[in-house]
Design an enzyme around this catalytic site. Structure first.
Site, PDB file in Angstrom:
ATOM      1  CB  CYS A   1      -1.597   6.602  -6.904  1.00  0.00           C
ATOM      2  SG  CYS A   1      -0.659   6.381  -5.372  1.00  0.00           S
TER       3      CYS A   1
ATOM      4  N   PRO B   1       1.355  -3.267 -11.495  1.00  0.00           N
ATOM      5  CG  PRO B   1       1.161  -1.036 -12.128  1.00  0.00           C
ATOM      6  CD  PRO B   1       0.615  -2.398 -12.418  1.00  0.00           C
ATOM      7  CG  LEU B   2       1.709  -5.305  -7.247  1.00  0.00           C
ATOM      8  CD1 LEU B   2       1.991  -6.778  -7.033  1.00  0.00           C
ATOM      9  CD2 LEU B   2       0.350  -4.938  -6.687  1.00  0.00           C
ATOM     10  CB  THR B   3       3.956   0.881  -4.415  1.00  0.00           C
ATOM     11  OG1 THR B   3       3.308   1.605  -5.449  1.00  0.00           O
ATOM     12  CG2 THR B   3       4.983   1.775  -3.742  1.00  0.00           C
TER      13      THR B   3
ATOM     14  CG  ASN C   1      -6.824  -3.889 -10.409  1.00  0.00           C
ATOM     15  OD1 ASN C   1      -6.422  -2.895  -9.830  1.00  0.00           O
ATOM     16  ND2 ASN C   1      -6.459  -5.086 -10.025  1.00  0.00           N
ATOM     17  N   GLY C   2      -9.341  -5.803  -9.405  1.00  0.00           N
ATOM     18  CA  GLY C   2      -9.908  -5.815  -8.069  1.00  0.00           C
ATOM     19  C   GLY C   2     -10.386  -7.183  -7.622  1.00  0.00           C
ATOM     20  CG  ASP C   3     -11.864  -7.515  -4.505  1.00  0.00           C
ATOM     21  OD1 ASP C   3     -10.880  -7.112  -3.858  1.00  0.00           O
ATOM     22  OD2 ASP C   3     -12.969  -6.947  -4.472  1.00  0.00           O
TER      23      ASP C   3
ATOM     24  NE  ARG D   1      -5.873  -5.713  -2.246  1.00  0.00           N
ATOM     25  CZ  ARG D   1      -6.954  -5.613  -1.483  1.00  0.00           C
ATOM     26  NH1 ARG D   1      -6.832  -5.619  -0.168  1.00  0.00           N
ATOM     27  NH2 ARG D   1      -8.154  -5.523  -2.014  1.00  0.00           N
TER      28      ARG D   1
ATOM     29  CG  HIS E   1      -8.636  -0.579  -8.249  1.00  0.00           C
ATOM     30  ND1 HIS E   1      -7.663  -0.269  -7.331  1.00  0.00           N
ATOM     31  CD2 HIS E   1      -9.383  -1.546  -7.680  1.00  0.00           C
ATOM     32  CE1 HIS E   1      -7.825  -0.998  -6.254  1.00  0.00           C
ATOM     33  NE2 HIS E   1      -8.873  -1.783  -6.438  1.00  0.00           N
TER      34      HIS E   1
END
Length: 665
Positions: free
Chosen positions: A426, A341-343, A528-530, A554, A495
């Site tokens: 968040c 989910p990406l704001t 999650n991450g990179d 991302r 994350h």
């Protein structure tokens, strides 16, 4: 990503050019060590030349470091009242044509007639309407009637001018999870009844006590209706949203120590309070209530001792108190590609694009529970789901168990989702300062109460998203991971960064592995991450077999075809034309979602530019000395293999792809 100035062979700029040329002589390994993308030398853009300080200056240049002239126009800050007045005036202007009139070009279609706040002057609207945009109406392309009629910016491509038929049929069939007007009005008036959530909260001992004003009001107005998510009687609920509710109940179940919800913490000023409209401590049962050991749906329900004097109302179909977590609908995340989910940028059109490129699981943007309970249309829009999203979840964020429990009950009633994700990671200040997001990492007993209350209220699978910790170097998820499954969570996404770290430095995957190995078999753990290539995906899956899957965030923003690369196990040297087609698909989906009228076109372009601020960070595979690209690499200024690829590498809306004036893609 740089200026368009040509290199100077002689003159004062030569020294600067030589310095950059010396830096360009570094090996790819040295560049990677400094987190600089190792672009092949033939594609590097020469640095711009700064002019020397001349002896004679003209009026426009004062020195060699002169800044471009700035406009003297100062924008006036308008008040909310003034903005509202301007919106009303715009509605009454010829350009503010009534949507119902615009659909068919018939003034008799508006049910409000002369009382309508919009304009009904069709001829005046046609005279002032901007010219059509080049391209075809997205609704005509799929042979559907355009729901915007005369207001469509592609009106010239409509086959018969304004089409007949049900203009909203396509949207109803392709998008779901809209909030009905009746429910929205009940939320506005704080007249919703959350029976299942309140019953679960009381069973867990998490129901806060109402303040004296609400107690007096309820004693005066009498009983309320006991149907799930229904209204009270006409006088059964105060509409004064300034009243605050204090949670002073202590959590005493299975925890190492009691944690009290402080009454002086700031609570949302506006929230649905219908869940605490029962009388506390009165000793008298309302009509339809049950005693402390009365049967509900054929089963005996025993209240905790602390709540023995409180009589709980149940609806006939209330099964939240007897559904075991194992009986819930389970979601299998194993080996599936999960779009995070990406704001702002993780909107429905972007998710459609990623779905077409191989994403298996999608999740809506984070929605604040307090805003959902207030019936805010903009917040409910974040829960919209497209028919192509076959495995879809929504993410919500809140600070207190009662808020989360009532929100999930409302979502279950109004929406069709496969799982609900609770954001506890968040890092944004405005969220953390309200006690939500990463702030919950400092209150493990609050986390427990939230998950227990939310998961026990609905039959939808409940997942959690967390960070490693709040403060750097003080990881704590490993001490909680063993209990999260017992709380009622089906999966947890970790994350690999702390809240204090935000998005700086690399994610700590070793700690993610440590947590995954400590988790019980019933709890799925995602990292999650990179993640930016199939190499990253394979590495994490190989190093920790206990990891169910990985969430991609991302990396999908910069190159959404990362899902295709992972599934096909290859580095896709995608061409500029293929990338441009992806952008055109996004624009088409955006116009279908936000509209093909002027407002919809502007909204689509705004979100497109937001997304382009990420895609410009991508360096094509054919331009790199070392592959794959890492997420933390800083791209140098370079030329593409064609003009379009060069435009896509610019981070400027004036000189890059955002400067193209064709608003239809």
């Amino acid at each position: 990503m740089g200026g368009d100035d040509a290199p100077a062979e002689t003159g004062p700029g030569l020294e600067v050019s030589n310095g950059v040329a010396a830096a360009a002589e570094k090996t790819p390994e040295e560049l990677v060590a400094k987190s600089i993308a190792p672009v092949k030398k033939q594609f590097l853009r020469p640095p711009p030349v700064r002019p020397c300080c001349p002896k004679n200056h003209n009026d426009e240049v004062s020195d060699g470091n002169a800044k471009p002239a700035q406009s003297n126009v100062v924008k006036e800050k308008k008040s909310k009242r003034q903005l509202k007045r301007e919106r009303r005036q715009a509605q009454k202007s010829p350009l503010g044509i009534c949507p119902e009139v615009a659909k068919k070009g018939d003034v008799t279609r508006c049910p409000y007639n002369d009382n309508c706040r919009y304009s009904h002057d069709i001829e005046a609207y046609k005279a002032q309407k901007p010219e059509d945009i080049e391209g075809e109406c997205p609704f005509m392309a799929v042979q559907e009637p355009c729901p915007y009629g005369l207001a469509c910016r592609f009106l010239g491509t409509h086959k018969d001018g304004v089409a007949d038929g049900d203009v909203n049929a396509r949207r109803r069939s392709s998008e779901m999870n809209g909030l009905s007007k009746n429910v929205q009005k009940l939320l506005w008036k704080n007249k919703m009844k959350f029976t299942k959530a309140d019953a679960k909260l009381k069973a867990l001992g998490l129901m806060g006590h109402a303040n004296s004003k609400i107690i007096a009001m309820l004693k005066e107005n009498g009983p309320v209706v006991s149907k799930t998510c229904q209204v009270t009687d006409e006088n059964g609920c105060s509409e004064n949203t300034d009243d605050k509710v204090e949670l002073s109940t202590e959590i005493k179940e299975d925890g190492p120590a009691d944690e009290t919800f402080p009454s002086d913490e700031s609570r949302p000023s506006k929230k649905a309070r219908s869940g605490i409209e029962e009388e506390f401590g009165s000793g008298e049962a309302d009509d339809g209530g049950v005693s402390a050991a009365e049967k509900v749906d054929g089963q005996t329900y025993m209240q905790p001792e602390a709540e023995a004097a409180v009589n709980i109302e149940f609806s006939e179909n209330d099964k939240s108190l007897k559904t075991h977590p194992r009986e819930k609908k389970l979601i299998d995340f194993r080996e599936k590609l999960y779009l995070a989910p990406l704001t702002t940028v993780g909107n429905l059109p972007f998710r459609r694009v990623c779905k077409g490129l191989g994403a298996d699981i999608t999740c809506g943007e984070m929605a604040m529970c307090t805003n959902l309970l207030q019936g805010q249309a903009s917040e409910w829009a974040l829960l919209r789901r497209h028919s192509s999203e076959d495995m879809f979840g929504v993410q919500i964020c809140g600070a207190y168990p009662d808020t989360l429990a009532r929100t999930v009950e409302l979502i279950e009633q109004e929406c069709t989702v496969d799982f609900i994700d609770i954001n506890m990671g968040c890092p944004i200040d405005i969220v953390v300062n309200k006690g939500a997001g990463s702030a919950l990492l400092t209150k493990p007993m609050r986390m427990k109460g939230i998950v227990q209350a939310a998961s026990g209220t609905v039959n939808i699978a409940m997942t959690i998203k967390v960070r490693t910790a709040y403060f750097e170097g003080k990881n704590r998820i490993d001490s909680l991971i063993a209990d999260m499954g017992n709380w009622g969570a089906s999966a947890v996404t970790i994350h690999g960064r702390s809240r204090q770290q935000r998005y700086s430095k690399l994610a700590d995957w070793e700690y993610v592995y440590q947590c995954a190995r400590k988790a019980p078999d019933s709890l799925q753990v995602l990292g999650n991450g990179d993640i930016f290539s199939y190499v990253d995906w394979n590495k994490h899956k190989a190093e920790c077999s206990e990891l169910s899957s990985c969430m991609i965030a991302r990396g999908a923003l910069i190159k959404p075809w990362v899902f295709t690369e992972i599934k096909e196990q290859r580095h896709w040297d995608i061409t500029s034309g293929e990338r441009f087609n992806i952008l055109k698909d996004y624009v088409r989906c955006g116009l279908e979602h936000w509209g093909s009228d002027t407002k919809g076109v502007e909204t689509t372009r705004r979100f497109l530019l937001e997304w382009l601020s990420y895609t410009c960070r991508y360096v094509p595979v054919g331009l790199l000395d070392v592959i794959p690209q890492r997420l933390n690499w800083r791209p140098p200024s370079y030329f593409g293999r064609d003009d379009l690829e060069t435009l896509m590498a610019s981070d400027s809306a004036l000189t890059g792809l955002g400067s193209l004036r064709s608003e239809n893609g």
